[in-house]
Design a protein around this motif. Structure first.
Motif, mmCIF file in Angstrom:
data_model
loop_
_atom_site.group_PDB
_atom_site.id
_atom_site.type_symbol
_atom_site.label_atom_id
_atom_site.label_comp_id
_atom_site.label_asym_id
_atom_site.label_seq_id
_atom_site.Cartn_x
_atom_site.Cartn_y
_atom_site.Cartn_z
ATOM 1 N N PHE A 181 0.810 -1.220 0.000
ATOM 2 C CA PHE A 181 0.000 0.000 0.000
ATOM 3 C C PHE A 181 0.849 1.280 0.000
ATOM 4 C CE2 PHE A 181 -3.196 -3.098 1.214
ATOM 5 C CZ PHE A 181 -4.302 -2.658 0.493
ATOM 6 N N GLY A 182 2.187 1.126 0.081
ATOM 7 C CA GLY A 182 3.063 2.292 -0.050
ATOM 8 C C GLY A 182 3.085 3.206 1.165
ATOM 9 N N THR A 183 2.764 2.666 2.337
ATOM 10 C CA THR A 183 2.880 3.468 3.552
ATOM 11 C C THR A 183 4.229 3.164 4.214
ATOM 12 O OG1 THR A 183 1.713 1.776 4.823
ATOM 13 C CG2 THR A 183 0.375 3.540 3.908
ATOM 14 N N ILE A 220 -4.030 1.322 7.831
ATOM 15 C CA ILE A 220 -5.455 0.976 7.924
ATOM 16 C C ILE A 220 -6.279 1.906 7.031
ATOM 17 C CG2 ILE A 220 -7.442 0.792 9.493
ATOM 18 C CD1 ILE A 220 -5.324 -1.430 9.833
ATOM 19 N N LYS A 221 -5.883 3.174 6.993
ATOM 20 C CA LYS A 221 -6.592 4.122 6.134
ATOM 21 C C LYS A 221 -6.493 3.696 4.662
ATOM 22 C CE LYS A 221 -7.189 9.055 5.542
ATOM 23 N NZ LYS A 221 -6.683 10.392 5.825
ATOM 24 N N ALA A 222 -5.300 3.285 4.252
ATOM 25 C CA ALA A 222 -5.103 2.852 2.856
ATOM 26 C C ALA A 222 -5.923 1.593 2.558
ATOM 27 C CB ALA A 222 -3.627 2.612 2.593
ATOM 28 N N ILE A 223 -5.979 0.679 3.535
ATOM 29 C CA ILE A 223 -6.772 -0.543 3.347
ATOM 30 C C ILE A 223 -8.256 -0.181 3.272
ATOM 31 C CG2 ILE A 223 -7.481 -2.719 4.444
ATOM 32 C CD1 ILE A 223 -4.592 -2.897 5.571
ATOM 33 N N GLN A 224 -8.685 0.747 4.130
ATOM 34 C CA GLN A 224 -10.093 1.182 4.114
ATOM 35 C C GLN A 224 -10.467 1.753 2.748
ATOM 36 O OE1 GLN A 224 -9.681 3.658 7.608
ATOM 37 N NE2 GLN A 224 -10.930 2.253 8.862
ATOM 38 N N LYS A 225 -9.538 2.495 2.163
ATOM 39 C CA LYS A 225 -9.801 3.051 0.838
ATOM 40 C C LYS A 225 -9.999 1.908 -0.166
ATOM 41 C CE LYS A 225 -8.035 6.387 -2.481
ATOM 42 N NZ LYS A 225 -6.849 7.067 -2.994
ATOM 43 N N GLN A 231 -12.718 6.018 5.862
ATOM 44 C CA GLN A 231 -11.266 6.127 5.993
ATOM 45 C C GLN A 231 -10.847 6.913 7.234
ATOM 46 O OE1 GLN A 231 -9.415 7.261 2.166
ATOM 47 N NE2 GLN A 231 -11.286 6.507 1.220
ATOM 48 N N ASP A 232 -10.936 6.242 8.412
ATOM 49 C CA ASP A 232 -10.515 6.918 9.639
ATOM 50 C C ASP A 232 -9.207 6.358 10.202
ATOM 51 O OD1 ASP A 232 -11.300 4.482 10.618
ATOM 52 O OD2 ASP A 232 -12.903 5.245 11.912
#
Ligand SMILES: [Zn+2]
Length: 272
Positions: A181-183, A220-225, A231-232
């Motif tokens: 996810f590139g984080t 987690i935000k990237a996964i939520q997207k 996206q929290d």
């Protein structure tokens, strides 16, 4: 000349239908690896490193994105070009002789391979200072002659670690997801609500549980997207349900330990 296969994982890319020219770049970073640039470009939302080759200061040549695909290195000029990036920042630095020699070999090799003669600077096709005023362009662009090439596997695993598909979400799965996810890659899921820890025994290791976190996890935000959840940046029943839906698992909103759905997530990672 030796080309080191970098073993990086990419999102979807299209095939390049013709190859008419070579475009040269600097990394605008004094010290960086092909993995660094791959991560930076993933952070841009790209499929992975935008250049086809990466030449380090020590003269080692790494493969970037697959040679037959459209690059992401020179806006408006990607469809018919191969992009080469040189480690360093050549507005101010002077290129080491070993790097220059490697760049010349690579350019000569590609010219021969594709039967082309056009070599350009990034700044010839876009409004940019890349590859820098100190970049030895005429030396490298003018290179010719036959060059024999061998390829070798990357010394490391690139970013492709094969995960054990055991249904536990620990630091290794987090690391792999961060790469995909590139984080920031640190194996840690930061800033998570403590109240969800005991309900999700499959989240095992590397999770930072806090009773009232002030921040969130970029992973987690990237996964939520990706899964279409709010996206929290916090794991919770709604996010877990969305992940379960995305992976085709039973949507009960929690991760048992071991969890069949985490196992599916590990399988997905191993396919990337
Ligand atoms: Zn450039």
């Amino acid at each position: 000349m030796k080309i080191i296969e970098s073993n990086l994982s990419f999102g979807s890319m299209s095939r390049r239908s013709r190859t008419r020219r070579i475009i040269l770049h600097h990394a605008e970073a004094s010290s960086c690896t092909v993995q660094d640039v791959h991560r930076w470009h993933k952070n841009n939302g790209w499929a992975g490193i935008g250049y086809h080759f990466f030449v380090r200061k020590d003269g080692s040549v790494y493969r970037g994105r697959p040679e037959g695909t459209v690059g992401a290195h020179a806006s408006g000029s990607n469809s018919d070009s191969i992009g080469i990036c040189f480690e360093g920042t050549y507005m101010t630095e002077t290129m080491p002789a070993t790097q220059k020699a490697a760049g010349k070999e690579l350019v000569a090799y590609l010219k021969n391979k594709y039967g082309i003669g056009i070599v350009q600077r990034h700044c010839d096709v876009c409004a940019t200072s890349c590859p820098g005023t100190n970049f030895p362009f005429s030396d490298i662009a003018g290179a010719s002659g036959s060059v024999s090439v061998t390829t070798t596997p990357s010394e490391g695993d690139g970013d492709k670690t094969i995960l054990k598909e055991d249904g536990w979400w620990g630091p290794k799965l987090t690391t792999r997801l961060q790469q995909i996810f590139g984080t920031t890659v640190d194996g840690v899921v930061s800033n998570q609500f403590l109240c969800y820890r005991d309900k999700n025994p499959g989240l095992d290791g590397g999770w930072k549980w806090i009773s009232n976190p002030s921040g969130y996890s970029p992973l987690i935000k990237a996964i939520q997207k990706k899964v279409g959840a709010k996206q929290d940046g916090h794991i919770g029943p709604a996010t877990i349900k969305a992940i379960q839906k995305w992976l085709g698992c039973v949507q009960d909103g929690c991760f048992s330990g071991p969890s069949p759905c985490i196992k599916k997530l590990q399988e997905w990672c191993n396919r990337q």
